[in-house]
Design an enzyme around this catalytic site. Structure first.
Site, PDB file in Angstrom:
ATOM      1  N   CYS A   1       0.809  -1.232   0.000  1.00 19.05           N
ATOM      2  CA  CYS A   1       0.000   0.000   0.000  1.00 19.05           C
ATOM      3  C   CYS A   1       0.831   1.265   0.000  1.00 19.05           C
ATOM      4  O   CYS A   1       0.360   2.316  -0.409  1.00 19.05           O
ATOM      5  CB  CYS A   1      -0.965  -0.002   1.176  1.00 19.05           C
ATOM      6  SG  CYS A   1      -0.200   0.400   2.761  1.00 19.05           S
TER       7      CYS A   1
ATOM      8  N   CYS B   1      -2.820   8.353   3.439  1.00 15.52           N
ATOM      9  CA  CYS B   1      -1.813   7.867   2.494  1.00 15.52           C
ATOM     10  C   CYS B   1      -0.752   8.917   2.194  1.00 15.52           C
ATOM     11  O   CYS B   1       0.285   8.608   1.617  1.00 15.52           O
ATOM     12  CB  CYS B   1      -2.481   7.468   1.179  1.00 15.52           C
ATOM     13  SG  CYS B   1      -3.134   8.910   0.291  1.00 15.52           S
TER      14      CYS B   1
ATOM     15  N   SER C   1      16.019  -8.462  -3.808  1.00 16.86           N
ATOM     16  CA  SER C   1      17.088  -9.036  -4.630  1.00 16.86           C
ATOM     17  C   SER C   1      16.489 -10.060  -5.592  1.00 16.86           C
ATOM     18  O   SER C   1      15.463 -10.683  -5.284  1.00 16.86           O
ATOM     19  CB  SER C   1      18.112  -9.717  -3.730  1.00 16.86           C
ATOM     20  OG  SER C   1      17.486 -10.762  -3.005  1.00 16.86           O
TER      21      SER C   1
ATOM     22  N   GLY D   1      16.657 -13.453  -3.845  1.00 14.26           N
ATOM     23  CA  GLY D   1      15.540 -13.691  -2.919  1.00 14.26           C
ATOM     24  C   GLY D   1      14.303 -14.137  -3.683  1.00 14.26           C
ATOM     25  O   GLY D   1      13.566 -15.031  -3.245  1.00 14.26           O
TER      26      GLY D   1
ATOM     27  N   ARG E   1     -19.297   2.788   0.275  1.00 13.61           N
ATOM     28  CA  ARG E   1     -19.547   4.006  -0.531  1.00 13.61           C
ATOM     29  C   ARG E   1     -20.643   3.812  -1.592  1.00 13.61           C
ATOM     30  O   ARG E   1     -20.539   2.927  -2.428  1.00 13.61           O
ATOM     31  CB  ARG E   1     -18.242   4.410  -1.199  1.00 13.61           C
ATOM     32  CG  ARG E   1     -18.212   5.840  -1.668  1.00 13.61           C
ATOM     33  CD  ARG E   1     -16.790   6.224  -2.053  1.00 13.61           C
ATOM     34  NE  ARG E   1     -16.724   7.664  -2.291  1.00 13.61           N
ATOM     35  CZ  ARG E   1     -15.591   8.326  -2.490  1.00 13.61           C
ATOM     36  NH1 ARG E   1     -14.445   7.689  -2.462  1.00 13.61           N
ATOM     37  NH2 ARG E   1     -15.613   9.629  -2.695  1.00 13.61           N
TER      38      ARG E   1
ATOM     39  N   GLU F   1     -20.695  10.316  -2.777  1.00 10.78           N
ATOM     40  CA  GLU F   1     -20.965   8.968  -3.265  1.00 10.78           C
ATOM     41  C   GLU F   1     -21.529   8.903  -4.698  1.00 10.78           C
ATOM     42  O   GLU F   1     -21.201   7.989  -5.456  1.00 10.78           O
ATOM     43  CB  GLU F   1     -21.938   8.271  -2.305  1.00 10.78           C
ATOM     44  CG  GLU F   1     -21.338   8.116  -0.918  1.00 10.78           C
ATOM     45  CD  GLU F   1     -22.340   7.620   0.107  1.00 10.78           C
ATOM     46  OE1 GLU F   1     -22.282   6.447   0.449  1.00 10.78           O
ATOM     47  OE2 GLU F   1     -23.182   8.421   0.554  1.00 10.78           O
TER      48      GLU F   1
HETATM   49  C1  LIG Z   1       4.200  -6.058  -2.934  1.00  6.61           C
HETATM   50  C2  LIG Z   1       5.042  -7.067  -3.634  1.00  6.61           C
HETATM   51  C3  LIG Z   1       4.813  -7.323  -4.958  1.00  6.61           C
HETATM   52  C4  LIG Z   1       5.573  -8.282  -5.630  1.00  6.61           C
HETATM   53  N1  LIG Z   1       5.333  -8.511  -6.940  1.00  6.61           N
HETATM   54  C5  LIG Z   1       6.062  -9.435  -7.604  1.00  6.61           C
HETATM   55  C6  LIG Z   1       5.848  -9.714  -8.967  1.00  6.61           C
HETATM   56  O1  LIG Z   1       5.003  -9.087  -9.594  1.00  6.61           O
HETATM   57  N2  LIG Z   1       6.593 -10.670  -9.564  1.00  6.61           N
HETATM   58  C7  LIG Z   1       7.543 -11.354  -8.895  1.00  6.61           C
HETATM   59  O2  LIG Z   1       8.208 -12.196  -9.485  1.00  6.61           O
HETATM   60  N3  LIG Z   1       7.790 -11.105  -7.599  1.00  6.61           N
HETATM   61  C8  LIG Z   1       7.060 -10.177  -6.951  1.00  6.61           C
HETATM   62  N4  LIG Z   1       7.311  -9.932  -5.624  1.00  6.61           N
HETATM   63  C9  LIG Z   1       8.338 -10.690  -4.963  1.00  6.61           C
HETATM   64  C10 LIG Z   1       9.649  -9.912  -4.832  1.00  6.61           C
HETATM   65  O3  LIG Z   1      10.275  -9.821  -6.082  1.00  6.61           O
HETATM   66  C11 LIG Z   1      10.481 -10.650  -3.857  1.00  6.61           C
HETATM   67  O4  LIG Z   1       9.866 -10.462  -2.591  1.00  6.61           O
HETATM   68  C12 LIG Z   1      11.914 -10.207  -3.747  1.00  6.61           C
HETATM   69  O5  LIG Z   1      12.578 -10.284  -4.969  1.00  6.61           O
HETATM   70  C13 LIG Z   1      12.639 -11.052  -2.736  1.00  6.61           C
HETATM   71  O6  LIG Z   1      13.924 -10.495  -2.525  1.00  6.61           O
HETATM   72  P1  LIG Z   1      14.426 -10.119  -1.080  1.00  6.61           P
HETATM   73  O7  LIG Z   1      15.788  -9.621  -1.235  1.00  6.61           O
HETATM   74  O8  LIG Z   1      13.492  -9.188  -0.413  1.00  6.61           O
HETATM   75  O9  LIG Z   1      14.365 -11.521  -0.407  1.00  6.61           O
HETATM   76  P2  LIG Z   1      14.145 -11.869   1.105  1.00  6.61           P
HETATM   77  O10 LIG Z   1      12.735 -11.664   1.455  1.00  6.61           O
HETATM   78  O11 LIG Z   1      15.150 -11.213   1.940  1.00  6.61           O
HETATM   79  O12 LIG Z   1      14.441 -13.428   1.055  1.00  6.61           O
HETATM   80  C14 LIG Z   1      13.577 -14.294   0.401  1.00  6.61           C
HETATM   81  C15 LIG Z   1      14.037 -15.732   0.562  1.00  6.61           C
HETATM   82  O13 LIG Z   1      15.251 -15.882  -0.111  1.00  6.61           O
HETATM   83  C16 LIG Z   1      16.258 -16.367   0.733  1.00  6.61           C
HETATM   84  N5  LIG Z   1      17.482 -15.694   0.270  1.00  6.61           N
HETATM   85  C17 LIG Z   1      17.690 -14.385   0.151  1.00  6.61           C
HETATM   86  N6  LIG Z   1      18.882 -14.165  -0.410  1.00  6.61           N
HETATM   87  C18 LIG Z   1      19.431 -15.361  -0.646  1.00  6.61           C
HETATM   88  C19 LIG Z   1      20.668 -15.784  -1.208  1.00  6.61           C
HETATM   89  N7  LIG Z   1      21.592 -14.946  -1.653  1.00  6.61           N
HETATM   90  N8  LIG Z   1      20.896 -17.116  -1.290  1.00  6.61           N
HETATM   91  C20 LIG Z   1      19.984 -18.014  -0.838  1.00  6.61           C
HETATM   92  N9  LIG Z   1      18.838 -17.663  -0.283  1.00  6.61           N
HETATM   93  C21 LIG Z   1      18.551 -16.348  -0.208  1.00  6.61           C
HETATM   94  C22 LIG Z   1      15.810 -16.038   2.129  1.00  6.61           C
HETATM   95  O14 LIG Z   1      16.270 -16.982   3.053  1.00  6.61           O
HETATM   96  C23 LIG Z   1      14.301 -16.116   1.989  1.00  6.61           C
HETATM   97  O15 LIG Z   1      13.845 -17.432   2.156  1.00  6.61           O
HETATM   98  C24 LIG Z   1       6.579  -8.975  -4.939  1.00  6.61           C
HETATM   99  C25 LIG Z   1       6.818  -8.708  -3.592  1.00  6.61           C
HETATM  100  C26 LIG Z   1       6.060  -7.777  -2.933  1.00  6.61           C
HETATM  101  C27 LIG Z   1       6.308  -7.495  -1.496  1.00  6.61           C
HETATM  102  S1  FES Z   2      -6.213   7.245   1.291  1.00  6.21           S
HETATM  103 FE1  FES Z   2      -5.378   8.850   0.139  1.00  6.21          FE
HETATM  104  S2  FES Z   2      -6.363  10.592   0.895  1.00  6.21           S
HETATM  105 FE2  FES Z   2      -7.363   8.937   1.904  1.00  6.21          FE
HETATM  106  S1  FES Z   3       3.323  -1.133   2.371  1.00  6.91           S
HETATM  107 FE1  FES Z   3       3.889  -1.022   4.421  1.00  6.91          FE
HETATM  108  S2  FES Z   3       2.053  -0.843   5.452  1.00  6.91           S
HETATM  109 FE2  FES Z   3       1.446  -1.177   3.409  1.00  6.91          FE
END
Ligand SMILES: Cc1cc2nc3c(=O)[nH]c(=O)nc-3n(C[C@H](O)[C@H](O)[C@H](O)COP(=O)(O)OP(=O)(O)OC[C@H]3O[C@@H](n4cnc5c(N)ncnc54)[C@H](O)[C@@H]3O)c2cc1C
Ligand code: FES
Ligand code: FES
Length: 1289
Positions: free
Chosen positions: A56, A124, A324, A327, A886, A1230
């Site tokens: 969000c 927001c 990453s 990840g 709404r 509304e």
């Molecule tokens: C709102 C939102 C929307 C998203 N939309 C998409 C999308 O449209 N398409 C899509 O493909 N993805 C999507 N994602 C996923 C996003 O791409 C991944 O959450 C992100 O890439 C994970 O990377 P991180 O560094 O945060 O991993 P982390 O959350 O830090 O780790 C994820 C996992 O990987 C492991 N890990 C991390 N680094 C390593 C490493 N070097 N070696 C081994 N294990 C490791 C960790 O132990 C954990 O289990 C979305 C995520 C969110 C929150």
């Molecule tokens: S959520 Fe954006 S102004 Fe209310």
């Molecule tokens: S993105 Fe962090 S509270 Fe929604």
């Protein structure tokens, strides 16, 4: 400001916040988020929290640190809700408080957002400001297009985004509305000097948690591998961006967290002629630039340009800046059905990764990696080989339920080597990756083999390849995904799209339009109005009084009040299934959470409290809102007990660990209205309503008749401020602070629950972070539970619902199935309409009966029929009770009505636009609310808009476009709404006004400010009476709505509260005016301050209480209709079902606007809210348990900035005439919502154009709402015959 901040002592993990170094206290555990630290430890409440999923954007802050590898100082946006505080050690974090505010001065971003009317409820706003701030650090001279893309992760539920984008785009270098600012000047409050590399701690933990969990921060690969060896057989987790927590809520308790972000060896980026090597912690944001650069420098890496574009669509800016690729791959590794964009794009590019453990490093192709045991191992890097030649083609797609920040229904990546000279012969085995199919399916191996050595321009080959693909793609049934059939069709279409695109030089003519994805022009808007109302400042377009407080994060919402001493925090324990009987609770695990206090359930209420929150004003049969279920659980997610703990985190954690013991019983939960209809599961049927003239006989006589059925799904309020309350005991009784739409109602309800007299209960609402009807009664449950807990424990109690808890336990807009029969004469006049509607009330039937009737009465909208007949049944299912969202009655009615009208026009073979124009209500006709239409504005508005919006010319242009583009179609439609407003209310509107001796003015009003601008309109109305003495708006401060100051007040709902409170303000101000007039006569030259001082010193009371209870000339409550006409034009990608609303034009008759600037915002906001309802917001229930599976931002999709009409034009009707309403103004919050239904019929037009072109049956298309891209594709019915590009030559 930093009440909880401690300066760092040596060695303790610390963090800089807004320029100050602060220690992270030891009681922060490894699970503590940066958001919790900022809000709860440092008391920096400007940063908000809602979803805790990165979905969000309200929690965004800026992190500045020295990059572990490049050593450059970088600034990135961070979702503070996902970032563990220990990951931020050594960072310099900037929050909304750090960039500007009152007396600092305000930051230009804060100023411009306010100036452009970019705030409504304001919850927001800090997130938007900080997203912009973060992006400008990185890119100080963005283009308008880039600015729009900055906000792919911020949701605003109120504004409709246009005003926010206008404000933000004013910083773009290509904008002529403000322009770039000097970034250093903007950020002078921050000092970037002295920023060091984040410290590391080798193999020593920097934190220990409540169960002994450790957090490590290694500084080298060697140290990381040592830790992996140590914890290999334990529950450990590597932490990079930690963004995966926003997608998968793993329930395993982790014993050890290892931060990999500060390991320099994992950041390497090496570009050579043979390929590109990227370290594991390189973020998706970094990859976007790195890939572009590599594609430019190394021709054989040209395909990386496409991947870079693809990654612009993965997650959102703040997530990408921290996430990453490694990840992401690990998420795919753990959840092999995850539709990872990273996996398909890297695998199609033949990527090889390096994985290390204590024994050494090994290379793996990605398909092998998926089968690798990763315990004790770490991904170190990946190599993308140079493959591109001018014979190589790389294409990738991501088809989503919402334009941005949404995971794919199906994604695809395709890599082909072809010889153009040999009729596009495929010279190497292609790579065809399709995601979103199943945990087993990645490569379309059979299709890859089939296409080797074949020509892509051979129609037969293509047909056969598509068939092979169709047979090998076997999507699994999955509740939250689209249907297997849809995903199969999408997969096939993506391959076809790729072929069309690769062969675009050779594919001639209109078929080429199938290759590219939809483009979305830059968003723009126009607002056309005249200030009609006098005296000023009433009727003037003035900015909301609190707008700067909102953009600077200084506006205080209930959960922003600092914790009271000794306060306890609450979290619901939810029923795991519907239709069960709770027999007990096992709290053993929950009790181990530090800070656990106790748990309250039904037995704690018995004898002492009333287990019911329904307002006593409702009749006995509607007294259904039990606090905890006394018999069977009504729905999965119903609160069955509540945990009390010392922090909100502990309460949430402990509640999730409570094991609910239950008897399952034999009842199968009913989780869809169709099941309820089939099983005749009915609460009750309303008495039929019908016209005086016989509707059946009239229908039977009509030469043209239609029959149909429409299902409109439910909708979640999705306000960004969740449900919350804080209750404490004072000497006088109970003091409640809650965002509530009827503060008097709180006291009435609590008096019943607590069995205490009303005078012992005082309720205060400072402001509401979005209400939309959901904070009228739904929040009562939260308040009641907090009050009971407070009474039992003698401690202040507070609860802030997590989004998933709210999505599971909260009430929603009901699903409606409506059958219609309609008849028209040969001249195209509607003569009779019959509706038989079923409203899904949920497990019990309370407030919804009022809404159902309102819906039923609104089914005529703006169109006349001589006769009508309406039946209405309330269906029983195992879902929460439905409630007001709404435009509760009118929103579904507008859609139902429009589709019926459309069907009739189809049957009559007439232009739907002309048909609707012909049947608009005319002056003197009586509508189905029983109200005589006094005016004839509808026809005038329709004709004006037809002209203003250039409908005729645009329809010709659309026809031409459709001829030239076989796989992209445009459609346009118009519709009208009529929204019935009644002044029948719960009580009087009240205003308490005080003019202080220094001339400043305080106002308390009985409305709830939730973004609709009520407070500003009230102030305008008050000041208008005193302007002649020199009073001005900036002298006014409004105070929180308070039940002790304004007893017996009305609730805020039905859109009319602003005008009624404005009238009460006028009444109050008139009294003060009367008292000042004699003083002014004696001192004609005195200015405001002197006048006030003289009056008070001579004993004149400058405090007044104004009330208003509406009565019209006939001594009845006034009634009127707010009218609207709208046009929408869309473009649909026929091969994917995706659509874009190219332009929306709206004309509203809102009488004489109290504040046109604010009202335009209401119109845009309501319209976009409606777009969500009709197009993208879809809930889905588990048929076994009855649980709502769309319980977060991953599966529930309200519109974002990229979804709103690209060209958004709003007109207010000029010279609207006088009405029965106060000030001759009309309600606006509304009504415009129903006009968004026009987007649906515009999409229908586009689909019809394709079907006509392909010679498909000319039937009236029927479908369930919301009309998601998946449903659009289904309606296009693209089959093998439609994928023959040669026929278009
Ligand atoms: C709102 C939102 C929307 C998203 N939309 C998409 C999308 O449209 N398409 C899509 O493909 N993805 C999507 N994602 C996923 C996003 O791409 C991944 O959450 C992100 O890439 C994970 O990377 P991180 O560094 O945060 O991993 P982390 O959350 O830090 O780790 C994820 C996992 O990987 C492991 N890990 C991390 N680094 C390593 C490493 N070097 N070696 C081994 N294990 C490791 C960790 O132990 C954990 O289990 C979305 C995520 C969110 C929150
Ligand atoms: S959520 Fe954006 S102004 Fe209310
Ligand atoms: S993105 Fe962090 S509270 Fe929604």
């Amino acid at each position: 400001m930093y009440s909880g901040g401690i300066a760092p002592s040596s060695g303790e993990p610390s963090i800089h916040v807004n320029g100050k170094a602060l220690e992270i206290p030891r009681d922060c555990n490894p699970e503590t988020s940066l958001n919790d630290f900022l809000r709860d430890v440092l008391n920096l409440k400007g940063t908000k929290v809602m979803c805790r999923e990165g979905g969000c954007g309200c929690c965004v802050v800026t992190a500045t640190y020295k990059h572990p590898a490049t050593e450059e100082v970088v600034s990135v946006p961070v979702n503070s809700c996902l970032c563990p505080v220990y990951s931020a050690v050594g960072w310099h974090v900037t929050t909304i408080e750090g960039i500007g505010g009152s007396g600092k001065p305000y930051h230009p971003i804060q100023e411009r957002l306010a100036e452009h009317y970019g705030t409504q409820c304001g919850f927001c706003s800090p997130g938007f400001v900080m997203s912009m701030y973060s992006q400008l650090q990185e890119n100080p001279k963005p283009t308008m297009q880039q600015v729009e893309h900055f906000f792919d992760g911020n949701i605003c539920r109120c504004t409709g985004y246009r005003s926010i984008l206008d404000g933000m785009k004013s910083f773009a270098c290509d904008s002529n509305n403000g322009g770039c600012v000097d970034i250093e000047e903007m950020n002078k409050s921050l000092c970037a000097e002295g920023i060091a590399k984040p410290p590391t701690s080798g193999v020593i933990p920097i934190a220990r948690g409540w169960k002994g969990q450790r957090f490590y921060n290694p500084g080298s690969l060697d140290q990381l591998l040592k830790l992996l060896k140590r914890y290999k057989d334990d529950e450990y987790q590597l932490v990079c961006g930690n963004t995966s927590a926003g997608v998968f809520k793993e329930d395993v308790l982790v014993n050890c967290y290892i931060n990999v972000r500060n390991v320099p060896e994992l950041h390497n980026i090496r570009l050579s002629k043979s390929g590109l090597e990227i370290g594991a912690t390189v973020t998706l944001r970094e990859l976007i630039d790195t890939f572009k650069e590599a594609a430019e420098k190394v021709p054989r890496l040209a395909h990386l340009d496409r991947i870079s574009d693809h990654y612009q669509q993965v997650a959102n800016q703040a997530v990408r800046a921290n996430a990453s690729w490694a990840g992401n791959l690990m998420m795919k590794h753990r959840h092999q059905d995850f539709p990872s964009d990273v996996f398909i794009t890297l695998e199609a590019a033949k990527t090889v990764i390096k994985v290390a453990d204590e024994q050494g490093t090994q290379d793996h192709v990605l398909t092998d990696f998926l089968r690798l045991d990763m315990r004790g191992k770490v991904i170190v890097s990946a190599k993308l080989p140079a493959i591109s030649t001018d014979q190589h083609f790389y294409r990738s797609f991501k088809i989503t339920p919402r334009q941005l920040n949404a995971h794919a229904y199906v994604n695809g990546a395709f890599q082909f080597a072809v010889d153009k000279r040999q009729n596009y012969r495929v010279t190497e085995r292609p790579n065809i990756l399709i995601g979103g199919i199943s945990d087993k399916f990645n490569h379309a191996i059979k299709t890859e083999n089939f296409l080797l050595n074949k020509s892509l321009l051979d129609e037969e080959v293509v047909q056969s390849a598509l068939k092979v693909l169709e047979s090998e793609v076997v999507p699994v049934e999955e509740a939250t995904a689209s249907s297997p059939e849809h995903r199969r069709q999408l997969a096939v279409n993506l391959l076809y799209k790729t072929i069309l695109d690769i062969g675009s030089d050779a594919v001639e003519g209109a078929a080429r339009s199938g290759g590219p994805v939809l483009t979305r022009p830059l968003q723009r808007g126009e607002q056309d109005f005249v200030e009609e109302l006098q005296p000023a400042p009433l009727g003037q377009s003035v900015r909301k009084l609190e707008s700067k407080a909102q953009t600077s994060g200084e506006a205080t919402y209930v959960n922003d009040y600092p914790a009271h001493a000794n306060e306890l925090f609450l979290a619901y324990v939810l029923a795991p299934e519907a239709a069960i009987k709770v027999i007990g609770f096992d709290t053993e695990e929950a009790e181990k959470v530090p800070g656990y206090h106790s748990m309250l359930s039904l037995k704690d209420l018995e004898g002492k409290y009333t287990n019911n929150t329904t307002m006593p004003i409702f009749p006995p049969e509607m007294q259904t809102d039990e606090i905890f279920p006394s018999k069977l659980v009504g729905f999965a997610g119903q609160p069955v007990s509540v945990v009390l703990a010392e922090t909100q985190w502990a309460a949430d954690r402990a509640a999730s660990l409570v094991d609910v013991k239950f008897d399952a019983g034999d009842e199968e939960p009913i989780v869809h209205i169709t099941e309820a209809l089939a099983k005749k599961s009915i609460h009750f049927k309303d008495a039929q309503r019908a016209s005086k003239e016989d509707a059946d006989a009239t229908l039977a006589k009509q030469p043209v008749r239609v029959e149909g059925e429409v299902t409109v799904g439910e909708q979640i309020h999705f306000f960004i401020e969740s449900l919350t309350a804080s209750v404490r005991r004072t000497e006088e009784g109970f003091l409640v602070q809650a965002p509530h739409q009827w503060i008097e109602g709180v006291t009435v309800m609590l008096s019943k629950v607590l069995r205490r007299p009303r005078n012992q209960i005082r309720a205060i609402s400072p402001r509401i972070g979005g209400g939309f009807g959901g904070k009228m009664f739904m929040v009562d449950h939260v308040i009641a539970v907090c009050a009971i807990a407070c009474d039992i424990t003698h401690r202040p109690c507070r609860m802030y619902l997590r989004l998933d808890t709210f999505a599971l336990s909260g009430q929603k807009r009901p699903t409606i199935v409506a059958k219609y029969k309609a008849g028209a004469d040969t001249d195209g006049f509607l003569r009779s309409v019959h509706w038989d509607s079923a409203v899904e009330a949920g497990y019990a039937c309370n407030f919804i009966t009022l809404i159902g009737r309102e819906m039923d009465d609104s089914l005529d909208q703006a169109y006349h029929a001589d006769t009508f007949k309406r039946d209405l049944t309330y269906m029983k299912s195992n879902k929460p009770q439905a409630t007001a969202v709404r435009a509760p009655g009118s929103a579904p009615a507008a859609m139902l009505n429009l589709l019926m009208m459309d069907h009739m026009a189809h049957e009559l073979r007439v232009d739907p636009i002309e048909f609707k124009r012909k049947n608009l209500y005319r002056a003197g006709q009586v509508d189905q609310h029983g109200m005589e239409r006094a005016d004839n504005n509808l026809g005038r508005m329709w004709d004006d808009l037809y002209k203003e919006a250039d409908i005729e010319k645009r329809r010709s242009a659309i026809e031409k476009f459709n001829k030239e583009n076989h796989y992209k179609k445009r459609g346009l439609d118009m519709s009208a709404i009529s929204y019935h407003i009644s002044y029948a209310r719960f009580g009087p509107s009240e205003v308490d006004m005080t003019v202080h001796i220094d001339g400043s003015i305080s106002i308390v009003h009985s409305g709830s400010e939730m973004g609709q601008g009520l407070t500003t309109k009230v102030a305008q109305a008050a000041v208008a009476q005193l302007a002649e003495f020199g009073a001005t708006l900036d002298m006014v401060k409004t105070k929180p709505t308070d039940s002790m100051l304004l007893p017996q007040m009305d609730g805020t709902g039905g859109s009319a509260t602003s005008e009624l409170n404005a009238m009460a303000a006028k009444v109050a101000a008139e009294q003060i005016r009367e008292r000042l007039l004699p003083i002014k006569e004696n001192k004609p030259d005195a200015g405001w301050n002197e006048l006030v001082m003289t009056a008070i010193m001579s004993g004149v009371l400058l405090k007044a209480f104004g009330t208003y209870v509406s009565q019209n000339r006939e001594n009845k409550h006034a009634r009127y209709s707010t009218l609207g006409v709208g046009a929408a034009e869309v473009e649909v990608d026929i091969l994917t079902g995706e659509y874009v609303v190219l332009r929306s034009d709206i004309m509203m008759d809102i009488g004489k606007s109290l504040n046109p600037g604010v009202d335009i915002g209401q119109i845009e906001g309501a319209y976009v809210f409606g777009m969500g309802y009709y197009l993208t917001e879809r809930t889905v229930y588990d048929s076994d348990t009855g649980r709502n599976l769309a319980d977060g931002t991953w599966n529930y999709k309200p519109p974002q900035a990229a979804d709103v009409p690209r060209d958004f034009r709003v007109h207010l009707l000029k010279k609207p005439g006088d009405t029965d309403s106060v000030f001759s103004t009309k309600a606006i919050g509304e009504p415009p919502l129903g006009l968004a239904a026009t987007c649906v019929t515009a999409i229908k037009r586009a689909i019809e154009a394709f079907r006509k072109q392909q010679g498909k049956p000319d039937v009236n298309l029927t479908f369930e709402l919301p009309l998601t891209p998946a449903r659009v594709l289904q309606l296009c019915e693209v089959g093998a015959k439609d994928r023959q590009f040669k026929m278009f030559k």
